[in-house]
Design a protein around this motif. Structure first.
Motif, PDB file in Angstrom:
ATOM      1  N   THR A  48      49.226  39.661  43.144  1.00  0.00           N
ATOM      2  CA  THR A  48      48.052  40.140  42.423  1.00  0.00           C
ATOM      3  C   THR A  48      47.452  38.964  41.675  1.00  0.00           C
ATOM      4  OG1 THR A  48      49.077  42.314  42.135  1.00  0.00           O
ATOM      5  CG2 THR A  48      47.220  41.793  40.693  1.00  0.00           C
ATOM      6  N   VAL A  49      46.147  38.749  41.872  1.00  0.00           N
ATOM      7  CA  VAL A  49      45.438  37.682  41.166  1.00  0.00           C
ATOM      8  C   VAL A  49      44.220  38.288  40.474  1.00  0.00           C
ATOM      9  CG1 VAL A  49      46.172  35.898  42.810  1.00  0.00           C
ATOM     10  CG2 VAL A  49      43.979  37.031  43.138  1.00  0.00           C
ATOM     11  N   THR A  50      43.725  37.561  39.483  1.00  0.00           N
ATOM     12  CA  THR A  50      42.483  37.986  38.849  1.00  0.00           C
ATOM     13  C   THR A  50      41.340  37.616  39.774  1.00  0.00           C
ATOM     14  OG1 THR A  50      42.115  35.886  37.717  1.00  0.00           O
ATOM     15  CG2 THR A  50      43.420  37.557  36.544  1.00  0.00           C
ATOM     16  N   GLY A  51      40.173  38.147  39.483  1.00  0.00           N
ATOM     17  CA  GLY A  51      38.991  37.825  40.260  1.00  0.00           C
ATOM     18  C   GLY A  51      38.646  36.352  40.199  1.00  0.00           C
ATOM     19  N   SER A  52      39.147  35.656  39.181  1.00  0.00           N
ATOM     20  CA  SER A  52      38.911  34.220  39.083  1.00  0.00           C
ATOM     21  C   SER A  52      40.040  33.407  39.715  1.00  0.00           C
ATOM     22  CB  SER A  52      38.696  33.807  37.622  1.00  0.00           C
ATOM     23  OG  SER A  52      39.780  34.215  36.816  1.00  0.00           O
ATOM     24  N   GLY A  53      41.039  34.094  40.307  1.00  0.00           N
ATOM     25  CA  GLY A  53      42.069  33.412  41.083  1.00  0.00           C
ATOM     26  C   GLY A  53      43.368  33.115  40.363  1.00  0.00           C
ATOM     27  N   ALA A  83      46.139  35.442  50.630  1.00  0.00           N
ATOM     28  CA  ALA A  83      45.370  36.655  50.899  1.00  0.00           C
ATOM     29  C   ALA A  83      44.737  37.197  49.618  1.00  0.00           C
ATOM     30  CB  ALA A  83      46.266  37.720  51.548  1.00  0.00           C
ATOM     31  N   ALA A  84      45.491  37.167  48.536  1.00  0.00           N
ATOM     32  CA  ALA A  84      44.954  37.634  47.256  1.00  0.00           C
ATOM     33  C   ALA A  84      43.796  36.747  46.809  1.00  0.00           C
ATOM     34  CB  ALA A  84      46.060  37.672  46.201  1.00  0.00           C
ATOM     35  N   ASN A  85      43.940  35.432  46.977  1.00  0.00           N
ATOM     36  CA  ASN A  85      42.864  34.524  46.590  1.00  0.00           C
ATOM     37  C   ASN A  85      41.630  34.707  47.463  1.00  0.00           C
ATOM     38  OD1 ASN A  85      43.710  33.145  44.246  1.00  0.00           O
ATOM     39  ND2 ASN A  85      45.114  31.907  45.450  1.00  0.00           N
TER      40      ASN A  85
END
Length: 113
Positions: A48-53, A83-85
Protein backbone atom coordinates in the motif's frame (compact mmCIF):
# COMPACT_ATOMS: atom_id res chain seq x y z
CA UNK A 1 -8.32 39.85 -23.66
CA UNK A 2 -9.11 43.44 -24.40
CA UNK A 3 -11.34 43.84 -27.47
CA UNK A 4 -9.41 44.85 -30.53
CA UNK A 5 -6.36 42.65 -29.88
CA UNK A 6 -4.95 44.40 -26.80
CA UNK A 7 -3.00 42.77 -23.99
CA UNK A 8 -4.72 40.38 -21.57
CA UNK A 9 -5.87 41.74 -18.23
CA UNK A 10 -2.90 41.08 -15.92
CA UNK A 11 -5.10 41.09 -12.80
CA UNK A 12 -7.29 38.40 -14.33
CA UNK A 13 -4.23 36.33 -15.28
CA UNK A 14 -2.84 36.62 -11.76
CA UNK A 15 -6.17 35.53 -10.28
CA UNK A 16 -6.31 32.53 -12.61
CA UNK A 17 -2.73 31.57 -11.71
CA UNK A 18 -3.48 31.89 -8.01
CA UNK A 19 -6.59 29.70 -8.33
CA UNK A 20 -4.63 27.06 -10.24
CA UNK A 21 -1.93 27.14 -7.57
CA UNK A 22 -4.58 26.63 -4.86
CA UNK A 23 -6.20 23.80 -6.84
CA UNK A 24 -2.80 22.16 -7.25
CA UNK A 25 -2.08 22.40 -3.52
CA UNK A 26 -5.46 20.81 -2.71
CA UNK A 27 -4.86 18.00 -5.23
CA UNK A 28 -1.38 17.33 -3.83
CA UNK A 29 -2.79 17.17 -0.30
CA UNK A 30 -5.46 14.72 -1.45
CA UNK A 31 -2.76 12.57 -3.08
CA UNK A 32 -0.70 12.53 0.10
CA UNK A 33 -3.73 11.20 2.02
CA UNK A 34 -5.00 8.76 -0.60
CA UNK A 35 -3.81 5.17 -0.46
CA UNK A 36 -3.60 2.72 -3.34
CA UNK A 37 -2.63 -0.95 -3.37
CA UNK A 38 -0.58 -3.16 -5.60
CA UNK A 39 -0.18 -6.90 -5.37
CA UNK A 40 1.91 -9.73 -6.71
CA UNK A 41 1.83 -13.50 -6.69
CA UNK A 42 -1.94 -13.62 -6.94
CA UNK A 43 -2.27 -11.54 -3.79
CA UNK A 44 0.44 -13.27 -1.75
CA UNK A 45 2.19 -9.92 -1.35
CA UNK A 46 0.30 -6.63 -1.10
CA UNK A 47 1.85 -3.18 -0.92
CA UNK A 48 0.00 0.00 0.00
CA UNK A 49 1.39 3.39 -1.02
CA UNK A 50 0.08 6.91 -0.81
CA UNK A 51 -0.99 8.69 -3.96
CA UNK A 52 2.37 10.46 -3.84
CA UNK A 53 4.22 7.12 -3.79
CA UNK A 54 5.21 6.70 -0.12
CA UNK A 55 5.13 3.06 1.02
CA UNK A 56 2.68 2.74 3.93
CA UNK A 57 2.11 -0.99 4.38
CA UNK A 58 3.35 -4.34 3.20
CA UNK A 59 1.38 -7.54 3.79
CA UNK A 60 2.99 -10.91 3.11
CA UNK A 61 0.89 -14.06 3.16
CA UNK A 62 2.70 -16.81 5.14
CA UNK A 63 2.38 -19.07 2.07
CA UNK A 64 4.84 -16.77 0.28
CA UNK A 65 7.52 -17.36 2.91
CA UNK A 66 9.97 -20.13 2.05
CA UNK A 67 13.24 -19.84 4.01
CA UNK A 68 14.98 -21.79 1.25
CA UNK A 69 13.81 -19.36 -1.44
CA UNK A 70 14.03 -15.77 -0.25
CA UNK A 71 14.70 -14.53 -3.80
CA UNK A 72 11.14 -15.29 -4.90
CA UNK A 73 9.75 -13.44 -1.87
CA UNK A 74 11.99 -10.47 -2.62
CA UNK A 75 10.80 -10.48 -6.24
CA UNK A 76 7.17 -10.56 -5.10
CA UNK A 77 7.75 -7.62 -2.74
CA UNK A 78 9.40 -5.58 -5.50
CA UNK A 79 6.60 -6.43 -7.94
CA UNK A 80 3.89 -5.49 -5.43
CA UNK A 81 5.56 -2.16 -4.62
CA UNK A 82 6.00 -1.43 -8.33
CA UNK A 83 2.34 -2.22 -8.99
CA UNK A 84 1.28 0.04 -6.13
CA UNK A 85 3.46 2.86 -7.46
CA UNK A 86 1.98 2.44 -10.95
CA UNK A 87 -1.46 2.78 -9.38
CA UNK A 88 -0.25 5.88 -7.50
CA UNK A 89 0.98 7.39 -10.78
CA UNK A 90 -2.39 6.72 -12.37
CA UNK A 91 -4.04 8.50 -9.45
CA UNK A 92 -1.61 11.41 -9.84
CA UNK A 93 -2.52 11.66 -13.51
CA UNK A 94 -6.20 11.58 -12.66
CA UNK A 95 -5.92 14.27 -9.96
CA UNK A 96 -3.22 16.50 -11.43
CA UNK A 97 -3.54 15.93 -15.17
CA UNK A 98 -6.39 18.41 -15.64
CA UNK A 99 -4.42 21.02 -13.68
CA UNK A 100 -1.36 20.48 -15.86
CA UNK A 101 -3.49 20.92 -18.98
CA UNK A 102 -4.78 24.16 -17.51
CA UNK A 103 -1.18 25.33 -17.52
CA UNK A 104 -0.97 24.89 -21.26
CA UNK A 105 -0.50 21.11 -21.33
CA UNK A 106 3.24 21.37 -20.81
CA UNK A 107 3.08 19.47 -17.56
CA UNK A 108 4.41 20.46 -14.20
CA UNK A 109 8.14 20.05 -13.51
CA UNK A 110 8.79 17.14 -11.18
CA UNK A 111 5.58 15.31 -12.01
CA UNK A 112 5.54 12.23 -14.24
CA UNK A 113 3.37 13.71 -17.00
Amino acid sequence: MIPGGGQPDMQQLLQQAQKMQQDLAVAQEELARAEVEGQAGGGLVKATVTGSGDLRALVIDPKAVDPADTETLADLVVAAVQAANENAQALQQQKLGPLAQGLGGGGIPGLPF
